[in-house]
Design an enzyme around this catalytic site. Structure first.
Site, mmCIF file in Angstrom:
data_model
loop_
_atom_site.group_PDB
_atom_site.id
_atom_site.type_symbol
_atom_site.label_atom_id
_atom_site.label_comp_id
_atom_site.label_asym_id
_atom_site.label_seq_id
_atom_site.Cartn_x
_atom_site.Cartn_y
_atom_site.Cartn_z
ATOM 1 N N TRP A 9 -15.036 1.885 -12.231
ATOM 2 C CA TRP A 9 -14.963 2.164 -10.795
ATOM 3 C C TRP A 9 -15.062 3.633 -10.401
ATOM 4 O O TRP A 9 -14.996 3.966 -9.218
ATOM 5 C CB TRP A 9 -13.670 1.564 -10.217
ATOM 6 N N GLU A 29 -13.841 5.902 9.780
ATOM 7 C CA GLU A 29 -13.123 4.667 9.429
ATOM 8 C C GLU A 29 -11.794 4.986 8.762
ATOM 9 O O GLU A 29 -11.743 5.636 7.721
ATOM 10 C CB GLU A 29 -13.991 3.806 8.482
ATOM 11 N N GLU A 75 4.213 9.555 -0.882
ATOM 12 C CA GLU A 75 3.440 10.443 -1.756
ATOM 13 C C GLU A 75 4.320 10.990 -2.884
ATOM 14 O O GLU A 75 3.868 11.107 -4.024
ATOM 15 C CB GLU A 75 2.860 11.603 -0.936
ATOM 16 N N ARG A 124 -17.822 9.756 -8.190
ATOM 17 C CA ARG A 124 -17.802 8.844 -7.040
ATOM 18 C C ARG A 124 -17.573 9.574 -5.723
ATOM 19 O O ARG A 124 -18.117 9.198 -4.689
ATOM 20 C CB ARG A 124 -16.716 7.787 -7.268
ATOM 21 N N ASP A 155 -11.266 6.440 -1.345
ATOM 22 C CA ASP A 155 -10.938 5.136 -0.785
ATOM 23 C C ASP A 155 -9.498 5.061 -0.285
ATOM 24 O O ASP A 155 -8.657 4.449 -0.938
ATOM 25 C CB ASP A 155 -11.167 4.067 -1.867
ATOM 26 N N LYS A 194 -22.027 -3.855 5.246
ATOM 27 C CA LYS A 194 -21.701 -3.224 3.969
ATOM 28 C C LYS A 194 -22.852 -3.580 3.048
ATOM 29 O O LYS A 194 -22.973 -4.727 2.621
ATOM 30 C CB LYS A 194 -20.370 -3.771 3.445
ATOM 31 N N ARG A 248 -22.128 0.968 7.002
ATOM 32 C CA ARG A 248 -21.065 1.676 6.275
ATOM 33 C C ARG A 248 -21.611 2.605 5.184
ATOM 34 O O ARG A 248 -22.580 2.290 4.494
ATOM 35 C CB ARG A 248 -20.080 0.674 5.665
ATOM 36 N N ARG A 307 -7.242 -7.579 1.355
ATOM 37 C CA ARG A 307 -6.281 -6.491 1.603
ATOM 38 C C ARG A 307 -5.384 -6.779 2.812
ATOM 39 O O ARG A 307 -5.057 -5.878 3.585
ATOM 40 C CB ARG A 307 -6.997 -5.147 1.789
ATOM 41 N N GLU A 322 -20.494 -2.189 -3.826
ATOM 42 C CA GLU A 322 -19.645 -3.160 -4.530
ATOM 43 C C GLU A 322 -20.306 -4.533 -4.599
ATOM 44 O O GLU A 322 -19.734 -5.538 -4.172
ATOM 45 C CB GLU A 322 -18.259 -3.212 -3.871
ATOM 46 N N GLU A 379 -3.431 -0.708 2.089
ATOM 47 C CA GLU A 379 -3.852 -1.121 0.751
ATOM 48 C C GLU A 379 -3.292 -0.228 -0.349
ATOM 49 O O GLU A 379 -2.748 -0.706 -1.331
ATOM 50 C CB GLU A 379 -5.391 -1.129 0.683
#
Ligand code: GCW
Length: 686
Positions: free
Chosen positions: A548, A394, A518, A343, A372, A289, A326, A167, A293, A400
């Protein structure tokens, strides 16, 4: 020609106004340095460099009080109290990173005292004074007390040793190339200057996805190189951290398990940590992490995240190191047919139940939103829910999902909304900022971290205007009370100087850019709708039938995710009642988050009075017009900005416009074809 791009907000341009220069020289012609340390040397070097460049004269240096116009650099001790009559009571309020800047007369000469509780404070004060001069402020009557609002002020790199950056949108890593260290000391040192000029005190230098080569960063082979980098950052008050592979005992050790409750695994980590501290005595600690993922973690052994994090915490504890663990943990192999799993609920579901079970040197690292880093998301409900666990928030400075440093998107206004959000965890006034700064609950460690947006591009950030996000991040987390306007104005003046047209125009562009982005991308908080993989540009169903967990459920009748407790996924129930009720009800849910919490028909009326479908059309047509307008206004600044930076930004606006048009047409066409409802204003929809 390229220097101005490289120098970011530390331009130190020569001051043209002669009387101003004389005025500054009356205070700045000498440096009195009353303490010694590598960090104070950095302050001295920066003052010499900055003052020479702005005033055309290098200050003389003395190590004893002088009867001369002077900048005095000192930590708070008996000597300064006596010599300069500093008030003890006043200085009591300074914390370890805090400082005081005080103008005074010393034996008839003007002087300014840069007083830190520690040497770090002196360095921060030096940058502050240089900023005041760059901002063309009066420095004769200063009484400034500064304490950072957050204790941990961190940046995380997602750099891989191959040189690429996960990223990353501004070239390659400044630390690594082709699986070797770059040893680019000058560049790394300049980076350290930028970081400390905005108060960053912690840095992790490798990707949280720790691949094979990077797993070896904690081995004897690579630690000397890490130590070299740590040396550079140390002189700027910055502690170095590494992301580690949870399965290290298997990957780089010779164990066949990484079970946190296994005594051999525990011994392995203790020895490993001891070894790291031989190379880097003030090593910060680890970022992890895990079980996220496809990264290894304690789940493999039927253990939970507290077991995993405490394993590392225990090993680091004797050396004062800490673990950032994390919370970005969710099922990334979801079945899109499964409408129960959400999620957005995952982080809370995993970590809320573990509150209070982590060791004192373990810090949970929580992304600002539950998904995310989308252009619009609600605030993670973990804030306020974890009351007995150290935590950092965070953010992602790297854009990204917000234009990848091609499109302009100044993120400070977004971050401010997050920080000012009231969780109601202790009734009204339980804002996110009061939680992460450690004032609401007595955390031992707390603060803010973010994913870096810099690389080895000449201007560090790809789009020169994206430097504002790096600057703004540091300034905001130092002082969360600063407004987006103040931060933006500082950045523009420091970066481009004081021409009123430039200042006015660039400020406007920055401050409106998040809203504009946006407008032409995914509507009303629903997120995603992006190209899978690289995440740039529109692809409405790109993630719709994927694993995902990122769906919007649009069909011919309506769109949005029902996350209500009543008949949806129940996510809204993760908030305290004051917020839960607002999100739960269609009547009170704020427009901008409507599709995050509700599935509605296209003819549903927003609080603005528009229907959802008409809102989608209007904002998308508007967004493109706004980008056209920004580009045209930038073009009017051509003669006022150096060619390199002017062309760089112009190029990005050209790409942004193309992107915005693509988004507008795809989104409008998708929703028109699905809903069959024409645009009231009869504009072109394909
Ligand atoms: O935003 C997502 C990114 C991944 C990243 C992950 C994370 C480092 O798409 O590239 O991995 O989040 O935060 O771990």
């Amino acid at each position: 020609v390229w220097k101005s791009a490289y120098n970011c907000w530390l331009q130190y341009s020569d001051i043209k106004d002669h009387s101003r220069v004389q005025e500054y020289k009356k205070v700045c012609s000498n440096l009195v340095i009353l303490d010694q340390s590598a960090i104070i040397d950095s302050a001295k070097e920066e003052l010499e460099k900055g003052l020479f460049s702005m005033l055309g004269e290098t200050p003389t240096i003395s190590y004893e009080p002088q009867k001369k116009a002077s900048i005095v650099l000192a930590t708070y001790d008996q000597r300064t109290i006596k010599e300069y009559g500093v008030d003890y009571e006043d200085c009591n309020i300074l914390n370890d990173d805090g400082y005081m800047i005080q103008s005074f007369d010393y034996q008839g000469d003007k002087a300014v005292l840069l007083l830190g509780k520690t040497d770090k404070g002196i360095l921060y004060a030096a940058f502050h004074l240089l900023r005041l001069i760059q901002m063309s402020k009066d420095i004769n009557n200063l009484t400034i007390f500064e304490n950072p609002k957050n204790q941990i002020r961190m940046i995380n790199h997602w750099d891989n040793m191959l040189g690429d950056i996960e990223r990353g949108y501004s070239g390659n890593s400044i630390f690594y190339d082709q699986n070797e260290f770059t040893h680019d000391v000058d560049r790394i040192k300049d980076y350290a200057r930028y970081l400390s000029s905005v108060g960053i005190n912690s840095l992790s230098i490798n990707n949280v996805n720790v691949h094979q080569v990077e797993s070896k960063l904690i081995t004897k082979e690579l630690l000397p190189h890490v130590a070299e980098i740590a040396d550079i950052f140390r002189s700027y008050g910055i502690n170095t951290y590494l992301s580690v592979n949870y399965a290290s005992p298997i990957e780089i050790g010779d164990l066949n398990t990484a079970d946190p409750l296994d005594s051999e695994v525990q011994a392995w980590w203790s020895e490993k940590v001891a070894e790291i501290y031989e190379y880097i005595p003030d090593f910060g600690g680890f970022i992890v992490k895990a079980d996220s993922e496809h990264r290894p973690g304690p789940f493999t052994y039927g253990r939970n995240h507290a077991d995993g994090a405490n394993l590392l915490g225990r090993a680091l504890e004797p050396f004062g190191g800490i673990v950032f663990w994390r919370c970005f943990v969710y099922d990334c192999l979801q079945d899109w047919r499964d409408r129960k799993t959400d999620r957005a609920k995952a982080a809370y579901d995993h970590f809320k139940q573990l509150d209070g079970e982590f060791l004192d040197n373990v810090i949970l690292q929580i992304k600002n939103g539950p998904m995310d880093f989308q252009v619009r998301e609600p605030v993670s409900p973990l804030f306020g829910s974890l009351k007995q666990t150290n935590q950092v928030l965070e953010f992602q400075v790297a854009q990204e999902y917000t234009g990848q440093q091609k499109d302009l998107c100044f993120l400070v206004p977004q971050w401010k909304e997050v920080l000012d959000f009231d969780t109601y965890s202790e009734g009204k006034g339980s804002t996110v900022k009061s939680i992460v700064n450690g004032s609401k609950y007595p955390f031992q460690y707390s603060g803010i971290t973010a994913v870096s947006n810099i690389g080895n591009d000449l201007n560090w950030t790809g789009n020169t205007l994206a430097q504002a996000n790096f600057y703004g991040y540091g300034r905001l987390i130092w002082d969360t009370e600063l407004s987006a306007e103040e931060i933006s104005d500082e950045w523009v003046r420091l970066t481009f100087g004081h021409d009123e047209q430039v200042v006015e125009e660039v400020n406007q562009m920055l401050l409106n850019s998040w809203q504009i982005y946006e407008n032409y991308t995914s509507p009303l908080g629903v997120g995603w709708m992006i190209n899978p993989g690289h995440h740039y540009g529109p692809n409405i169903e790109g993630y719709e039938y994927s694993k995902w967990g990122t769906y919007h459920f649009s069909d011919c009748l309506g769109t949005g995710v029902n996350r209500t407790v009543k008949n949806g996924t129940g996510y809204s129930g993760q908030y305290y009642p004051e917020n839960a009720e607002i999100y739960e009800s269609l009547e009170t849910c704020p427009d901008e988050l409507l599709l995050f919490f509700h599935h509605v028909s296209y003819t549903h009326r927003l609080k603005s009075g528009e229907t959802v479908i008409q809102h989608i059309y209007n904002t998308h047509f508007l967004g493109v017009e706004q980008v056209e307008n920004m580009k045209a206004r930038w073009e009017q600044l051509k003669d006022k900005i150096d060619t390199y930076r002017y062309e760089n930004v112009l190029d990005r606006f050209t790409m942004q416009l193309e992107n915005a048009i693509e988004w507008r047409d795809r989104i409008n066409t998708y929703f028109y074809r699905h809903s069959g409802i024409p645009d009231e204003k009869k504009r072109t929809i394909y």
